[in-house]
Structure formats: C-alpha cells, structure tokens
Scaffold this active site. Structure first.
Site, PDB file in Angstrom:
ATOM      1  N   CYS A 121      46.212 -19.741   4.527  1.00  0.00           N
ATOM      2  CA  CYS A 121      46.428 -18.399   5.321  1.00  0.00           C
ATOM      3  C   CYS A 121      44.364 -18.522   6.040  1.00  0.00           C
ATOM      4  O   CYS A 121      43.818 -18.877   5.720  1.00  0.00           O
ATOM      5  CB  CYS A 121      46.814 -16.987   4.962  1.00  0.00           C
ATOM      6  SG  CYS A 121      48.347 -17.411   4.119  1.00  0.00           S
ATOM      7  N   ASP A 122      44.489 -18.344   7.563  1.00  0.00           N
ATOM      8  CA  ASP A 122      43.199 -17.787   7.813  1.00  0.00           C
ATOM      9  C   ASP A 122      43.990 -16.692   9.573  1.00  0.00           C
ATOM     10  O   ASP A 122      45.081 -17.456   9.774  1.00  0.00           O
ATOM     11  CB  ASP A 122      42.320 -19.067   8.487  1.00  0.00           C
ATOM     12  CG  ASP A 122      41.224 -18.514   8.099  1.00  0.00           C
ATOM     13  OD1 ASP A 122      40.374 -18.817   7.584  1.00  0.00           O
ATOM     14  OD2 ASP A 122      41.332 -19.386   9.837  1.00  0.00           O
ATOM     15  N   GLN A 123      42.587 -16.296   9.838  1.00  0.00           N
ATOM     16  CA  GLN A 123      43.074 -15.504  10.650  1.00  0.00           C
ATOM     17  C   GLN A 123      42.144 -16.037  12.148  1.00  0.00           C
ATOM     18  O   GLN A 123      40.366 -15.866  11.508  1.00  0.00           O
ATOM     19  CB  GLN A 123      43.258 -14.114   9.805  1.00  0.00           C
ATOM     20  CG  GLN A 123      43.542 -13.046  11.143  1.00  0.00           C
ATOM     21  CD  GLN A 123      44.229 -12.003  11.175  1.00  0.00           C
ATOM     22  OE1 GLN A 123      43.201 -11.754  10.579  1.00  0.00           O
ATOM     23  NE2 GLN A 123      45.253 -11.670  11.295  1.00  0.00           N
ATOM     24  N   LYS A 175      42.952 -24.827   3.538  1.00  0.00           N
ATOM     25  CA  LYS A 175      42.821 -23.735   2.025  1.00  0.00           C
ATOM     26  C   LYS A 175      43.662 -24.615   0.827  1.00  0.00           C
ATOM     27  O   LYS A 175      43.576 -25.073  -0.026  1.00  0.00           O
ATOM     28  CB  LYS A 175      42.989 -22.822   2.332  1.00  0.00           C
ATOM     29  CG  LYS A 175      41.320 -22.141   3.195  1.00  0.00           C
ATOM     30  CD  LYS A 175      42.283 -20.724   3.512  1.00  0.00           C
ATOM     31  CE  LYS A 175      39.776 -20.427   4.508  1.00  0.00           C
ATOM     32  NZ  LYS A 175      40.744 -18.671   5.013  1.00  0.00           N
TER      33      LYS A 175
END
Length: 198
Positions: free
Chosen positions: A74-76, A58
């Site tokens: 960011c990622d989760q 991203k």
C-alpha cells in the site's frame, strides 16, 4: 494460517484488516521510499502513478522473501496543485503543511497492490478530494502541539479519524482510502478469489 501478508508497518492499515476479520501477518517492506519516490518524480510519473508504483514495489520486496504468500502493498500520496507533500519532518514542518493546505483542495491517492509469486495479480488506486477549511495560525499551532505524536507519520499532518477531522469542510471519496487502504475493493477481490468467506 494468515490469508494475507501486509507489506506495511502502518498500524491503521493493520487495524482496518483486523476490524474486517481478515487474517494477516505483517512483514514490513524495507525500501528507501524517499529515494524511490524522487526517482519516479524525476521520470515524470504522476502522483497517482507514484502511489501505485510504490505500493507494488513494497509488495514485490516482501514477495521475494515469501513467494508462496499473497502480499498486500500500500502507499498513499498527497498531491497539492501537482506537487507532492510528504510526512512532516518536525512540528514546525507540520504547521507549515497544514497552513499550506488551509482553505484549499488537495488530493489523496491511495494505492493497493496484491502480489503473488513475485508478480502483481490485482491493483487499485482511489483518489479522494479533500477540502480544508480556512484555519488560523494559532489553532494550527495548538493542533500540532496536541497531536504531534499521532500525526508525525501522516502526510499532510492530519488523521481524519481523530482531531484532524476538524480541519476539513468537505471530503469527496472513500473514507477507508483516506485512512490509507481502499478496503472495500480489496475485500471484494479477496471474496472473489475465495480468500475470505462471504
């Protein structure tokens, strides 16, 4: 001028940065997240590594459009017994996800990557262990009905900052990481770089 470009449409992440008085702008990364995640799973990457790679992907996507900016991706990823749960597709799927997590421990991997001039310059992935209490089907049904508009974009169909906190008996790890951004390590790095004042 903003000091940071946030490659995410997440209002929660934006609010965390606003509350910390970090100047930023939003430039959402346009990627096919589901296809990218499936490709990484097919390659055998761990859920933790997938979170890191998606965050980097991203940030790189946005950095290509603005190479002079410091971009935060960011990622989760929610991991249950080695499998990945994604955002619920509809209320019935949300009920199913919560019942699947009921009475069990799962892990949330929250990754953040900073990119500058199209290359990663900093990264972190924090893992939080989440233990959900045993829940009745009737409560889960009513919980999803009340909260669907808020939880439809949340892996695991919960938000710890609202009624979702009632689903849990134990949380081991950083609260900000549960919300989707390892905020304290990020602020430390921005301070070390002189990007924010301390």
């Amino acid at each position: 001028m903003p000091v940071l470009c946030l490659a995410s449409g997440s209002e929660v992440r934006a609010e965390l940065l606003r509350n910390a008085h970090v100047r930023f702008e939003v430039s959402k990364a346009r990627i096919d997240e589901e296809t990218a995640r499936q490709a990484m799973q097919a390659e055998g990457l761990s859920p933790r590594d997938i979170a890191d790679h998606l965050a980097e992907l991203k940030a790189l996507k946005v950095s290509a459009r603005a190479p002079d900016r410091l971009v935060l991706g960011c990622d989760q990823i929610l991991e249950l017994d080695g499998t990945i749960l994604t955002k619920p597709t509809d209320p019935a799927d949300a009920v199913s996800q919560v019942l699947r997590l009921s009475g069990r421990e799962h892990r949330l991997h929250s990754a953040a990557v900073l990119v500058e001039d199209n290359r990663p310059v900093w990264r972190i992935t924090e893992t939080v262990r989440m233990t959900m209490r045993t829940l009745s089907k009737s409560y889960v049904d009513s919980y999803v009905t009340r909260n669907w508009d808020q939880i439809r974009y949340c892996v695991g169909a919960y938000q710890l900052e609202s009624e979702g906190v009632r689903l849990f008996e134990r949380v081991d790890g950083d609260f900000f990481s549960v919300l989707g951004l390892p905020l304290l390590p990020l602020l430390d790095h921005l301070a070390l770089r002189g990007v924010i004042e301390t």
